[in-house]
Design an enzyme around this catalytic site. Sequence first.
Site, PDB file in Angstrom:
ATOM      1  CE  LYS A   1      -2.010  -6.142  -8.543  1.00 17.88           C
ATOM      2  NZ  LYS A   1      -1.343  -5.815  -7.230  1.00 17.88           N
TER       3      LYS A   1
ATOM      4  CD  GLN B   1      -1.687 -12.596  -6.101  1.00 16.26           C
ATOM      5  OE1 GLN B   1      -1.569 -13.368  -7.067  1.00 16.26           O
ATOM      6  NE2 GLN B   1      -2.881 -12.575  -5.449  1.00 16.26           N
TER       7      GLN B   1
ATOM      8  N   GLY C   1      -6.529  -8.442  -3.405  1.00 20.50           N
ATOM      9  CA  GLY C   1      -7.644  -7.561  -2.810  1.00 20.50           C
ATOM     10  C   GLY C   1      -7.142  -6.056  -3.909  1.00 20.50           C
ATOM     11  CG  HIS C   2      -7.129  -6.262  -7.573  1.00 20.73           C
ATOM     12  ND1 HIS C   2      -6.909  -6.926  -8.537  1.00 20.73           N
ATOM     13  CD2 HIS C   2      -5.804  -6.649  -6.719  1.00 20.73           C
ATOM     14  CE1 HIS C   2      -6.066  -7.771  -8.610  1.00 20.73           C
ATOM     15  NE2 HIS C   2      -5.075  -7.589  -7.680  1.00 20.73           N
ATOM     16  CB  THR C   3      -8.783  -0.771  -3.157  1.00 19.78           C
ATOM     17  OG1 THR C   3      -8.156  -1.629  -2.455  1.00 19.78           O
ATOM     18  CG2 THR C   3      -9.861   0.063  -2.328  1.00 19.78           C
TER      19      THR C   3
ATOM     20  CG  ASP D   1      -1.378  -4.965  -1.492  1.00 19.27           C
ATOM     21  OD1 ASP D   1      -2.313  -5.275  -2.162  1.00 19.27           O
ATOM     22  OD2 ASP D   1      -0.814  -5.444  -0.584  1.00 19.27           O
TER      23      ASP D   1
HETATM   24  P1  GDP Z   1      -3.963  -3.586  -6.017  1.00 20.95           P
HETATM   25  O1  GDP Z   1      -3.928  -4.725  -5.029  1.00 20.95           O
HETATM   26  O2  GDP Z   1      -2.590  -3.440  -6.704  1.00 20.95           O
HETATM   27  O3  GDP Z   1      -4.894  -3.470  -6.662  1.00 20.95           O
HETATM   28  O4  GDP Z   1      -3.802  -2.521  -4.837  1.00 20.95           O
HETATM   29  P2  GDP Z   1      -4.592  -2.346  -3.154  1.00 20.95           P
HETATM   30  O5  GDP Z   1      -6.021  -1.883  -3.659  1.00 20.95           O
HETATM   31  O6  GDP Z   1      -4.586  -3.423  -2.256  1.00 20.95           O
HETATM   32  O7  GDP Z   1      -3.929  -1.273  -2.652  1.00 20.95           O
HETATM   33  C1  GDP Z   1      -3.841   0.172  -3.143  1.00 20.95           C
HETATM   34  C2  GDP Z   1      -4.329   1.106  -2.294  1.00 20.95           C
HETATM   35  O8  GDP Z   1      -3.985   2.487  -2.714  1.00 20.95           O
HETATM   36  C3  GDP Z   1      -5.910   1.095  -2.557  1.00 20.95           C
HETATM   37  O9  GDP Z   1      -6.493   1.554  -1.203  1.00 20.95           O
HETATM   38  C4  GDP Z   1      -6.240   2.293  -3.262  1.00 20.95           C
HETATM   39  O10 GDP Z   1      -7.471   2.801  -3.093  1.00 20.95           O
HETATM   40  C5  GDP Z   1      -4.992   3.177  -3.176  1.00 20.95           C
HETATM   41  N1  GDP Z   1      -4.722   4.068  -4.404  1.00 20.95           N
HETATM   42  C6  GDP Z   1      -4.371   3.746  -5.493  1.00 20.95           C
HETATM   43  N2  GDP Z   1      -3.870   4.682  -6.081  1.00 20.95           N
HETATM   44  C7  GDP Z   1      -3.670   5.689  -5.355  1.00 20.95           C
HETATM   45  C8  GDP Z   1      -3.360   6.931  -5.287  1.00 20.95           C
HETATM   46  O11 GDP Z   1      -2.569   7.490  -6.623  1.00 20.95           O
HETATM   47  N3  GDP Z   1      -2.952   7.699  -4.277  1.00 20.95           N
HETATM   48  C9  GDP Z   1      -3.342   7.147  -3.233  1.00 20.95           C
HETATM   49  N4  GDP Z   1      -3.315   8.069  -2.158  1.00 20.95           N
HETATM   50  N5  GDP Z   1      -4.053   6.253  -3.018  1.00 20.95           N
HETATM   51  C10 GDP Z   1      -4.059   5.212  -4.037  1.00 20.95           C
HETATM   52  P1  IMO Z   2      -2.807  -7.860  -4.754  1.00 25.60           P
HETATM   53  O1  IMO Z   2      -3.515  -8.457  -6.232  1.00 25.60           O
HETATM   54  C1  IMO Z   2       0.102  -8.319  -1.468  1.00 25.60           C
HETATM   55  C2  IMO Z   2       1.185 -12.345  -0.220  1.00 25.60           C
HETATM   56  C3  IMO Z   2       0.932 -12.642   1.051  1.00 25.60           C
HETATM   57  C4  IMO Z   2       2.160 -13.708   1.257  1.00 25.60           C
HETATM   58  C5  IMO Z   2       2.512 -14.376   0.315  1.00 25.60           C
HETATM   59  C6  IMO Z   2       2.010 -15.638  -0.106  1.00 25.60           C
HETATM   60  O2  IMO Z   2      -3.788  -7.327  -3.966  1.00 25.60           O
HETATM   61  O3  IMO Z   2      -1.623  -7.360  -4.872  1.00 25.60           O
HETATM   62  P2  IMO Z   2      -0.775 -16.408  -0.720  1.00 25.60           P
HETATM   63  O4  IMO Z   2      -1.778 -16.434   0.095  1.00 25.60           O
HETATM   64  O5  IMO Z   2      -0.675 -16.133  -2.083  1.00 25.60           O
HETATM   65  O6  IMO Z   2      -0.015 -17.597  -0.578  1.00 25.60           O
HETATM   66  O7  IMO Z   2       0.467 -15.589   0.220  1.00 25.60           O
HETATM   67  O8  IMO Z   2       1.823 -13.360  -0.977  1.00 25.60           O
HETATM   68  N1  IMO Z   2       0.254 -11.827  -1.103  1.00 25.60           N
HETATM   69  C7  IMO Z   2      -0.002 -10.441  -1.273  1.00 25.60           C
HETATM   70  N2  IMO Z   2       0.580  -9.390  -0.835  1.00 25.60           N
HETATM   71  N3  IMO Z   2      -0.737  -8.124  -2.241  1.00 25.60           N
HETATM   72  C8  IMO Z   2      -1.561  -9.356  -2.765  1.00 25.60           C
HETATM   73  O9  IMO Z   2      -2.257  -9.297  -3.752  1.00 25.60           O
HETATM   74  C9  IMO Z   2      -1.080 -10.600  -2.472  1.00 25.60           C
HETATM   75  N4  IMO Z   2      -1.569 -11.823  -2.560  1.00 25.60           N
HETATM   76  C10 IMO Z   2      -0.786 -12.623  -2.022  1.00 25.60           C
HETATM   77  O10 IMO Z   2       0.782 -11.653   2.056  1.00 25.60           O
HETATM   78  O11 IMO Z   2       3.363 -13.114   1.869  1.00 25.60           O
HETATM   79 MG    MG Z   3      -4.006  -5.618  -3.130  1.00 27.37          MG
END
Ligand code: GDP
Ligand code: IMO
Ligand code: MG
Length: 443
Positions: A16, A223, A40-42, A13
Site C-alpha cells: 500500500k 493493515q 509499516g509502509h515501505t 503488507d
Molecule cells: P504495506 O504495509 O502494504 O505498505 O507493505 P510493506 O511496505 O509492509 O511491504 C511491501 C514490501 O514490498 C515493501 O518492502 C515494498 O518495498 C515491496 N514492494 C512493493 N511493491 C513491490 C513490487 O511490485 N515488487 C517487489 N518486488 N516489491 C514490492
Molecule cells: P501494514 O499497514 C501486517 C497484524 C499483527 C497481528 C495482528 C494484530 O503494514 O499492512 P496489532 O499489533 O495490530 O494488534 O496485531 O495484526 N498486523 C499487521 N500485519 N501488516 C500490518 O500493517 C499489520 N498491522 C498489524 O502481525 O497478527
Molecule cells: Mg506493512
Amino acid sequence: MANIVILGTQWGDEGKGKIVDLLTPAFGAVARYQGGHNAGHTVYLNGRKVVLHVIPSGILHPGTLCLIGNGVVIDPRAFLDELEALKSVVPVGEDSIAVSRTAHLILPYHGLLERAAEAALGEKKIGTTCRGIGPAYEDKIGRRGIRAGDLCDPALLREKIFRNTAAKNEIAALWGLEPLDPEKLFAQYADYGARMAPYIKDVSRLLHETLRAGTPVLFEGAQGVLLDIDHGTYPYVTSSNPTAGGVCTGLGVGPTVIDAVLGVIKAYTTRVGSGPFPTELFDETGKLLARRGDEFGATTGRPRRCGWFDAVAAAYACRINGISRVIMTKPDVLDEFPEIKICTAYRYKGSSLRDYPVETEVLEKVVPVYETVPGWKTPVRGVREFRDLPAGFKDFLKLVEDRIGAEAAMISTGVERRETLFRDDLLAGWIDLAAVRKGIAGA
Ligand code: GDP
Ligand code: IMO
Ligand code: MG
C-alpha cells in the site's frame, strides 16, 4: 478528480505504501483513518528506503497535506520519532501534518499489559506487534481513553493520567508487573504535548475545507481486510476497521465523498502473526516466495508466512469494500516459478465452498482447491507498459480478475515509483495520471 480509498485486501503488507506514495501527486491530501504504528509502509525514493508507520505515505511529497484521523491511535513518542527521522529525508513543516484532536493516545501501560496478555495466551497468542494498539482501542471503546487534544490541557491531562494509571496499576499487580509512576508519565506526556501541539487540529474540519475547495483526497488504509476487527479472521485480527467503512468513522466524513475504492492485492499471500491462512506453504516454494519477496515485517522484522494467491478471500475483500478496481503488486516475485497456483475454492467437510466462510473455526479447517497456470519465466520486473508483459503473466492476471470479479487498473513491477504500469482507461476520471507520471519523472 475523485476522492479514492487505497486499502489492503489481504492480511496487510500488500504494498500500500508504495502505491499511496506514487499516486500522491494527483491528490492534495492523504488521510489515514485507522490503525497506528503497528503499520509499516515501505517507500523507495531513488534507492533510499523509507518506512512510514503512523504518518501517511504521502509525506514524501512536499506540499501535500497529511492527515491523521480520529480513528487512528497515536503513540506520541513514536509519532515524534518518526517525524524527526523524516526531516532528514524531506522538508516537513507544521502545515504538512495534522493529528486529530480526538485521536486516542497510546500510553506505556498499553504495551506493558499487551505483552503480558500475549505471553499468558501461550500458543494461542494473537502475535500482535505489541505496540499497545489493541489496549488503546479497548480504552477508547471503554470510554476512558485519553485523546490527543488532552495533551494541550495540562491540568486535564494530569487528572486523566493519574486516574488511568491507578486503574492500570491494579491490573498490572494481578499480572505481577511493576506499577507505573503517574507523575513521571505525566511529565513525559506533558513534554510530548508541548512538542505535538502545533500538529493537533480539528482534522474533520480541515478535511471538509479541503474537499469543499475541490481538492482530491486519498484515503490511506493500514493493515488489510482480513485483519479487520469485524470482517477479518477474528480473534486473529487488529483492533480497528481497515475496511472502507473505517474511512467515514475514522475521519469524520460521509460515505458520499468516496468516489472509488482501490484494493491492493499482492500476487501471492502473506501473513504476520497467528491465525488461519488456508494457502500457506510450508515447503520450498513457500521459502522461495519469502526469499524472493523479501518477506520480513516492516515494523517488527518478523518473517512473514507465505502462500499462494487466495482468490476466495480476495473476492470477499472486494465484496466487503465495494472495491472498484484492484492494484496488483509483486508479480515479479513469481518471475522464475515453473508453475503458479491460485486458490479458487475451498473444500470443507466434503463440499466445495466458493464463498469465504466468516467463521474462523471453519477457515482453520478448509483445504484450498487450486487452479494452476504455467509460469511466465520472463521477467515482469520493471515492466511499465501492459503490452510488454509476457503472455503467461496476462493469462495469470486474467484468471485472478475473473475469480475475484474486479479488474486490475495498475500493476506494480518493482519497489521504485517508476516500476509501475497503468491501464489508463480503467482509472479515467478517478486519478489524474498526468500528475502521477510527472511525479515519477521528477523523482
Ligand atoms: P504495506 O504495509 O502494504 O505498505 O507493505 P510493506 O511496505 O509492509 O511491504 C511491501 C514490501 O514490498 C515493501 O518492502 C515494498 O518495498 C515491496 N514492494 C512493493 N511493491 C513491490 C513490487 O511490485 N515488487 C517487489 N518486488 N516489491 C514490492
Ligand atoms: P501494514 O499497514 C501486517 C497484524 C499483527 C497481528 C495482528 C494484530 O503494514 O499492512 P496489532 O499489533 O495490530 O494488534 O496485531 O495484526 N498486523 C499487521 N500485519 N501488516 C500490518 O500493517 C499489520 N498491522 C498489524 O502481525 O497478527
Ligand atoms: Mg506493512
